[in-house]
Enzyme design. Structure first.
Site, PDB file in Angstrom:
ATOM      1  N   ASP A  34      22.863 -24.397  13.331  1.00 55.64           N
ATOM      2  CA  ASP A  34      22.433 -24.123  11.954  1.00 55.64           C
ATOM      3  C   ASP A  34      22.956 -25.213  11.027  1.00 55.64           C
ATOM      4  O   ASP A  34      22.286 -25.640  10.099  1.00 55.64           O
ATOM      5  CB  ASP A  34      22.996 -22.773  11.465  1.00 55.64           C
ATOM      6  CG  ASP A  34      22.268 -21.625  12.104  1.00 55.64           C
ATOM      7  OD1 ASP A  34      21.337 -21.893  12.896  1.00 55.64           O
ATOM      8  OD2 ASP A  34      22.639 -20.465  11.817  1.00 55.64           O
ATOM      9  N   ASP A 118       0.259  -3.278   5.321  1.00 62.45           N
ATOM     10  CA  ASP A 118       0.522  -2.755   3.989  1.00 62.45           C
ATOM     11  C   ASP A 118       1.464  -3.697   3.241  1.00 62.45           C
ATOM     12  O   ASP A 118       2.679  -3.551   3.277  1.00 62.45           O
ATOM     13  CB  ASP A 118       1.139  -1.354   4.111  1.00 62.45           C
ATOM     14  CG  ASP A 118       1.018  -0.589   2.813  1.00 62.45           C
ATOM     15  OD1 ASP A 118       0.300  -1.056   1.920  1.00 62.45           O
ATOM     16  OD2 ASP A 118       1.652   0.470   2.696  1.00 62.45           O
ATOM     17  N   ARG A 137      -4.048 -10.968  -5.424  1.00 64.78           N
ATOM     18  CA  ARG A 137      -5.380 -10.371  -5.540  1.00 64.78           C
ATOM     19  C   ARG A 137      -5.742 -10.095  -6.999  1.00 64.78           C
ATOM     20  O   ARG A 137      -6.873 -10.312  -7.413  1.00 64.78           O
ATOM     21  CB  ARG A 137      -5.419  -9.069  -4.737  1.00 64.78           C
ATOM     22  CG  ARG A 137      -6.732  -8.385  -4.782  1.00 64.78           C
ATOM     23  CD  ARG A 137      -6.759  -7.196  -3.840  1.00 64.78           C
ATOM     24  NE  ARG A 137      -8.094  -6.651  -3.761  1.00 64.78           N
ATOM     25  CZ  ARG A 137      -8.599  -5.781  -4.618  1.00 64.78           C
ATOM     26  NH1 ARG A 137      -7.868  -5.366  -5.614  1.00 64.78           N
ATOM     27  NH2 ARG A 137      -9.831  -5.336  -4.477  1.00 64.78           N
ATOM     28  N   LYS A 313      -8.133   4.794   8.043  1.00 67.44           N
ATOM     29  CA  LYS A 313      -6.745   5.065   7.626  1.00 67.44           C
ATOM     30  C   LYS A 313      -6.167   6.156   8.508  1.00 67.44           C
ATOM     31  O   LYS A 313      -6.805   7.202   8.691  1.00 67.44           O
ATOM     32  CB  LYS A 313      -6.723   5.534   6.164  1.00 67.44           C
ATOM     33  CG  LYS A 313      -7.162   4.486   5.167  1.00 67.44           C
ATOM     34  CD  LYS A 313      -5.995   3.593   4.810  1.00 67.44           C
ATOM     35  CE  LYS A 313      -6.186   2.914   3.474  1.00 67.44           C
ATOM     36  NZ  LYS A 313      -5.718   3.621   2.338  1.00 67.44           N
ATOM     37  N   CYS A 410      35.562  16.988  -4.177  1.00 67.43           N
ATOM     38  CA  CYS A 410      36.808  17.148  -4.942  1.00 67.43           C
ATOM     39  C   CYS A 410      36.727  18.271  -5.966  1.00 67.43           C
ATOM     40  O   CYS A 410      37.711  18.560  -6.645  1.00 67.43           O
ATOM     41  CB  CYS A 410      37.184  15.832  -5.624  1.00 67.43           C
ATOM     42  SG  CYS A 410      36.091  15.406  -6.976  1.00 67.43           S
TER      43      CYS A 410
END
Ligand code: IVH
Length: 675
Positions: A34, A118, A137, A313, A410
């Protein structure tokens, strides 16, 4: 370095970084560390700053962000972004197939099925192989230009090369936040005492509208593409265009399939009904498309959607079960979260015993009673949610539920601020989960990083009343630990060494570890660099606080109330005494060597390596002076990106020297003054 060499090296670095990015993100392997990768990218960024004429829009340096967009430009879509007709039943799907058959006048067609992702629909424009524009969109005919943010999506090609690539084309896809990234982000927010985000979709959408693309880059969004659009399509079918997108390096989800008829489509639907929960993102159905473009053209569009495609769906799996009881959890900040305990039920492949209820309003909205038969549904969260009650099954003798009035841990009376949904236990000092939660936060990987202590040990130390505040950790002796259950000589010494080592943690970590509400990792860093030490923060007024980068009203008020508290003042005094870092180490900010002594600067624009305040502090530390306005006496205008043209003109007219961030870094690093 001369221009030609710089260009060559930049080209080389772009190739190298792309190569290693591809290995890492697409093929899950790597050939370098890295650190080596970071060095490569850093060299590229440095050279691009020095030679901005070679800073290309497709450079992988764009992936780390850095540009700030104040308001997003509205752009009209070349091809409108339509929606899809929905269906929830196979009968309706068969009706769709019959319509297609009738309109085409033949049955020689195939379907192409994909999952319905989604996320946030994006339209991506490419010219000469380079990503030139990314637009949301919006209302379907125009959306927001979020190009800088989209460039940070690592799997989105910034430039594609190869044969037969159309000169201009558009790709449509769905940007999303992988579920894993979402859950990690929420865990971090919880640790910072911030409200959890609702779901990955909204988070992805909010992220793409952030002004600072460097923050977007850290959010690790991804994007699956699902259509290719151009003037004269070079492929006869959607499946071939998808294959081309894959070949050009776009991220296409491997879940698609070609289906010879509607029965095969139904099989596809069944296949993914539960398997889809194993995907890295949320899906809410499948999209069925007629594969041939010429058939698509015959079928055409209605006003809103294509006649050649439909979305099936999935009904979100919803199951009845019995609400046995409600538990109330107390978080580090005292926030009370109600949790529904259920009769175990199998839902979307896992046995569910608990469901989240969020807060009192939610319980009231649902009108829950113990013993009720309730419906639960699996959304994006790991814990499912309660969606409703089967009132016909309610027992006659059941009573409306009352939210607890006292803390379950408590006994203190709970409080709820006007307008807030969440109840809090105000017993900050004495409520066990709050005390333990603060210690847990203090030792966390992102704060003091004392990994030799776990949750169980904190509970033991608390039970024995050995550790009630973070400062108590540093008072622990060998004999205190060895007598705890499960501890031996080595584990005791490890634990003490871990605590001792934590004293080296930098000020920004210490500040985060204090657990000031709303002061998370990034805010702690900004505060530390801005004010340099704890006394600066503790004595800052509201006005001074909100002047610091990223500090708004809510954070400023929280900081003020933290430092007003006598116990917090005492804690800081003790931790100071113990030797924790309460100021930014000098070397971390380039110890001023007087290299800018006598010089005056005006700072303008956005910078890569510093925020504006850091830059001003650095100038001062090196003996320089920061001015507000440009005058003939000014020595340097330090110009970042997006600097206003009027400043530039004024400086040029007055003969003020204009320097880049890179040139400035050379000055303070002692690489000579500007020639
Ligand atoms: S194709 C004419 N394919 O669904 C629209 N859309 O309701 C053709 N979506 O705005 C779109 N996954 O955001 C298509 N595999 C997929 C999709 C997909 C998700 C979304 C997209 C679109 C909405 C349409």
């Amino acid at each position: 370095m001369i221009e030609e060499e710089a260009k060559q090296r930049i080209d080389e670095l772009i190739e190298l970084v792309n190569y290693h990015n591809n290995l890492y993100y697409q093929q899950d392997t790597s050939e370098i560390t890295d650190y080596q990768f970071d060095m490569m990218l850093e060299e590229l960024v440095r050279l691009e700053q020095q030679f901005p004429q070679f800073k290309y829009p497709y450079s992988p340096s764009q992936r780390v962000g850095g540009s700030v967009t104040k308001s997003f430009r509205t752009v009209r879509h070349k091809y409108p972004m339509l929606s899809l007709g929905n269906t929830y039943s196979t009968d309706e799907l068969i009706d769709f197939d019959n319509r297609v058959k009738k309109l085409l006048g033949h049955s020689n067609y195939r379907y192409f099925c994909e999952l319905k992702f989604d996320g946030v629909a994006l339209s991506l424009s490419y010219e000469d192989g380079i990503l030139t524009q990314a637009v949301t969109r919006g209302d379907g005919s125009k959306g927001d230009d979020i190009t800088a943010n989209a460039r940070t999506i690592k799997t989105l090609p910034l430039r594609i090369t190869g044969n037969n690539i159309p000169q201009i084309f558009e790709v449509r896809g769905e940007a999303f936040m992988p579920n894993e990234v979402f859950h990690q982000l929420n865990a971090e927010r919880e640790a910072n005492g911030e409200v959890a985000l609702a779901n990955p979709r909204n988070t992805a959408s909010g992220t793409l509208k952030m002004q600072d693309s460097a923050v977007v880059a850290k959010r690790n969004l991804d994007c699956y593409v699902y259509s290719l659009m151009m003037e004269n399509p070079s492929f006869p079918t959607h499946s071939e265009s998808i294959a081309a997108l894959e070949k050009w390096g776009f991220n296409v989800s491997k879940t698609y399939a070609q289906c010879n008829d509607i029965n095969a489509v139904i099989e596809y639907i069944d296949h993914w009904a539960t398997l889809r929960f194993e995907l890295p993102l949320e899906t809410d159905g499948i999209v069925v498309k007629v594969d041939s473009f010429s058939d698509q053209e015959i079928l055409g569009f209605t006003a809103k959607s294509p006649r050649w495609a439909i979305a099936y769906k999935y009904k979100s799996e919803n199951k009845p079960t019995v609400l046995k009881s409600i538990s109330y959890q107390v978080g580090r900040t005292g926030a009370i979260t109600p949790v529904a305990n259920l009769e175990p039920v199998l839902l979307a492949g896992t046995t569910v015993k608990r469901a989240s209820l969020h807060n009192a309003n939610e319980i009231e909205r649902l009108g829950l009673r113990i013993g009720d038969t309730i419906f639960i549904e699996k959304g994006g969260e790991i814990i499912p949610k309660v969606t409703g009650i089967d009132i016909t099954k309610r027992r006659q003798d059941s009573q409306p539920l009352k939210f607890i009035e006292n803390c379950p841990e408590c006994g203190t009376r709970l409080m709820r601020q006007p307008g807030e949904a969440i109840h809090y236990c105000p017993n900050i000092k004495g409520c066990p989960p709050q005390i333990k939660g603060r210690i847990q936060h203090f030792i966390h990987r992102d704060t003091m990083d004392i990994d030799s202590i776990g949750e169980r040990t904190i509970a033991l130390l608390f039970e024995q009343q050995l550790v009630l505040t973070p400062a108590d950790l540093y008072k622990l002796q060998y004999d205190d630990i060895i007598s705890l259950e499960g501890f031996k000589d080595l584990s005791t010494r490890n634990l003490l060494a871990g605590i001792e080592n934590s004293k080296n943690s930098g000020f920004e970590r210490v500040l985060f570890a204090l657990g000031i509400r709303y002061v998370g990792k990034t805010v702690a860093e900004k505060l530390a660099y801005h004010f340099r030490n704890i006394d600066g923060i503790a004595s800052a007024s509201y006005e001074e606080l909100i002047e610091a980068p990223e500090i708004g009203d809510r954070i400023a008020k929280s900081i003020l109330s933290f430092f007003e508290d006598a116990d917090n003042q005492q804690l800081i005094a003790e931790l100071k005494e113990i030797g924790l870092n309460f100021e930014v180490k000098q070397e971390a900010v380039n110890l001023g060597n007087g290299s800018l002594s006598g010089m005056t600067f005006v700072v303008s624009g956005v910078f890569q390596s510093f925020d504006r305040e850091e830059l001003k502090n650095t100038i001062k530390q090196h003996g320089g002076k920061v001015m507000n306005g440009i005058s003939g006496k000014l020595n340097y205008l330090l110009a970042g990106e997006k600097m206003g043209p009027s400043k530039l003109k004024k400086a040029t007219d007055l003969g003020v020297e204009i320097i880049s961030e890179q040139q400035f870094i050379s000055m303070i690093e002692g690489n000579g003054s500007i020639q």
